[in-house]
Every structure is written in C-alpha cells, then in structure tokens.
Motif scaffolding. Structure first.
Motif, mmCIF file in Angstrom:
data_model
loop_
_atom_site.group_PDB
_atom_site.id
_atom_site.type_symbol
_atom_site.label_atom_id
_atom_site.label_comp_id
_atom_site.label_asym_id
_atom_site.label_seq_id
_atom_site.Cartn_x
_atom_site.Cartn_y
_atom_site.Cartn_z
ATOM 1 N N MET A 111 -42.417 -33.978 90.153
ATOM 2 C CA MET A 111 -43.545 -34.751 89.642
ATOM 3 C C MET A 111 -43.074 -36.124 89.199
ATOM 4 O O MET A 111 -41.900 -36.314 88.900
ATOM 5 N N LYS A 112 -44.006 -37.084 89.199
ATOM 6 C CA LYS A 112 -43.722 -38.402 88.643
ATOM 7 C C LYS A 112 -43.880 -38.294 87.136
ATOM 8 O O LYS A 112 -44.782 -37.612 86.648
ATOM 9 N N ALA A 113 -43.001 -39.003 86.412
ATOM 10 C CA ALA A 113 -43.095 -38.976 84.953
ATOM 11 C C ALA A 113 -42.671 -40.312 84.371
ATOM 12 O O ALA A 113 -41.790 -40.984 84.921
ATOM 13 N N HIS A 114 -43.301 -40.677 83.289
ATOM 14 C CA HIS A 114 -42.882 -41.854 82.538
ATOM 15 C C HIS A 114 -42.173 -41.342 81.286
ATOM 16 O O HIS A 114 -42.797 -40.691 80.444
ATOM 17 N N LEU A 115 -40.876 -41.582 81.217
ATOM 18 C CA LEU A 115 -40.092 -41.124 80.072
ATOM 19 C C LEU A 115 -40.007 -42.215 79.023
ATOM 20 O O LEU A 115 -39.930 -43.401 79.343
ATOM 21 N N ILE A 116 -39.994 -41.786 77.772
ATOM 22 C CA ILE A 116 -39.740 -42.692 76.666
ATOM 23 C C ILE A 116 -38.536 -42.157 75.908
ATOM 24 O O ILE A 116 -38.094 -41.024 76.134
ATOM 25 N N GLU A 117 -37.979 -42.980 75.046
ATOM 26 C CA GLU A 117 -36.893 -42.550 74.177
ATOM 27 C C GLU A 117 -37.475 -42.342 72.781
ATOM 28 O O GLU A 117 -38.256 -43.153 72.298
ATOM 29 N N GLU A 118 -37.085 -41.225 72.155
ATOM 30 C CA GLU A 118 -37.605 -40.905 70.839
ATOM 31 C C GLU A 118 -36.452 -40.443 69.959
ATOM 32 O O GLU A 118 -35.628 -39.627 70.381
ATOM 33 N N GLU A 119 -36.398 -40.948 68.731
ATOM 34 C CA GLU A 119 -35.340 -40.535 67.804
ATOM 35 C C GLU A 119 -35.819 -39.345 66.994
ATOM 36 O O GLU A 119 -36.947 -39.318 66.497
ATOM 37 N N TYR A 120 -34.949 -38.349 66.901
ATOM 38 C CA TYR A 120 -35.253 -37.150 66.128
ATOM 39 C C TYR A 120 -33.954 -36.587 65.599
ATOM 40 O O TYR A 120 -33.027 -36.362 66.370
ATOM 41 N N GLY A 121 -33.859 -36.396 64.313
ATOM 42 C CA GLY A 121 -32.654 -35.824 63.718
ATOM 43 C C GLY A 121 -31.415 -36.677 63.905
ATOM 44 O O GLY A 121 -30.312 -36.163 63.982
ATOM 45 N N GLY A 122 -31.610 -37.983 64.011
ATOM 46 C CA GLY A 122 -30.476 -38.881 64.178
ATOM 47 C C GLY A 122 -30.006 -39.057 65.615
ATOM 48 O O GLY A 122 -29.046 -39.752 65.862
ATOM 49 N N TYR A 123 -30.672 -38.415 66.557
ATOM 50 C CA TYR A 123 -30.321 -38.514 67.963
ATOM 51 C C TYR A 123 -31.487 -39.107 68.740
ATOM 52 O O TYR A 123 -32.638 -38.886 68.387
ATOM 53 N N VAL A 124 -31.171 -39.825 69.823
ATOM 54 C CA VAL A 124 -32.213 -40.339 70.688
ATOM 55 C C VAL A 124 -32.351 -39.385 71.863
ATOM 56 O O VAL A 124 -31.372 -39.060 72.528
#
Length: 127
Positions: A111-124
């Motif tokens: 599938m096509k997907a648009h990924l984003i980066e998200e910070e959680y618990g000190g990790y991206v």
C-alpha cells in the motif's frame, strides 16, 4: 518468574531502530498480530485490533521495518470506525457490508503510505 536463557553467540543490539524520514513510501505488510484494544475506565473498548508490521518496498530505505501500526475495528457510531474500513480498502480486502476479517490474508500486500516522525518516550518513531 525465572527462566533459562542462553546468550552464547548473541551480540547486544545497538538500541532501538531509527525512524526513516517522513515522506511517501510503498509499504509491504510482512506480519500481522491479532489482539484487542485496551478497555477504558468506563469499561468500554476491548475492540478487535491488529498490529501490522511493514517493510519499505523500494528506494533509499528499502527493507526498513515500520512497526506498531494498530488497526482497530471500532463499532458503527464511533468516530474512528471508518479508519479500519479505509485500511481494508487500501490493501484490496473486502470492506463493505458483513465480512469476515482475516489478518493473515493481509501479509504480502502493499500500500501507499505517508509516514511521519513522532517522538514517544524519548525516541523518534514512524507513524
């Protein structure tokens, strides 16, 4: 509870995997794991949920794993119910009317997907 574990020949990992840059990718489903969503304090919830793991199909990040995408099957009337229907449609699975959901049949689909980066618990991480 204690249990035996043999670490012979196992090297420590370098830590958590790194997120790939935000952008558009073709992702292939490589694993699915069925479960249920967490129940809320009011007792609602506990809906069918599938944890999907992907690999990037091509480009500079081909082979990179994208983990922890949860597809939750909320009931009609829940404002998020359409997300699972959209997901099924995107991967070419039946998505209209009464149906039997089989996450094992999702494996190998792209599938096509648009990924984003998200910070959680000190990790991206990717989302």
């Amino acid at each position: 509870m204690a249990f035996p574990y043999n670490t012979t020949g196992i090297k420590p990992s370098d830590g958590p995997s790194k997120a790939i840059p935000a952008g558009d990718y073709i992702l292939k489903i490589v694993d699915t794991e069925e479960g249920r969503s967490k129940k809320k304090e009011d007792g609602s919830g506990g809906y069918p949920q599938v944890n999907v793991t992907y690999k990037v199909e091509s480009g500079d990040y081909a082979g990179a794993k994208i983990m922890f995408h949860y597809v939750t099957f909320f009931p009609k009337g829940n404002k998020a119910a359409g997300k699972a229907v959209h997901f099924l449609k995107c991967i070419g699975e039946p998505w209209e009317g009464e149906l039997q959901v089989n996450p094992m049949s999702w494996r190998g689909k792209s599938m096509k997907a648009h990924l984003i980066e998200e910070e959680y618990g000190g990790y991206v991480n990717n989302k």
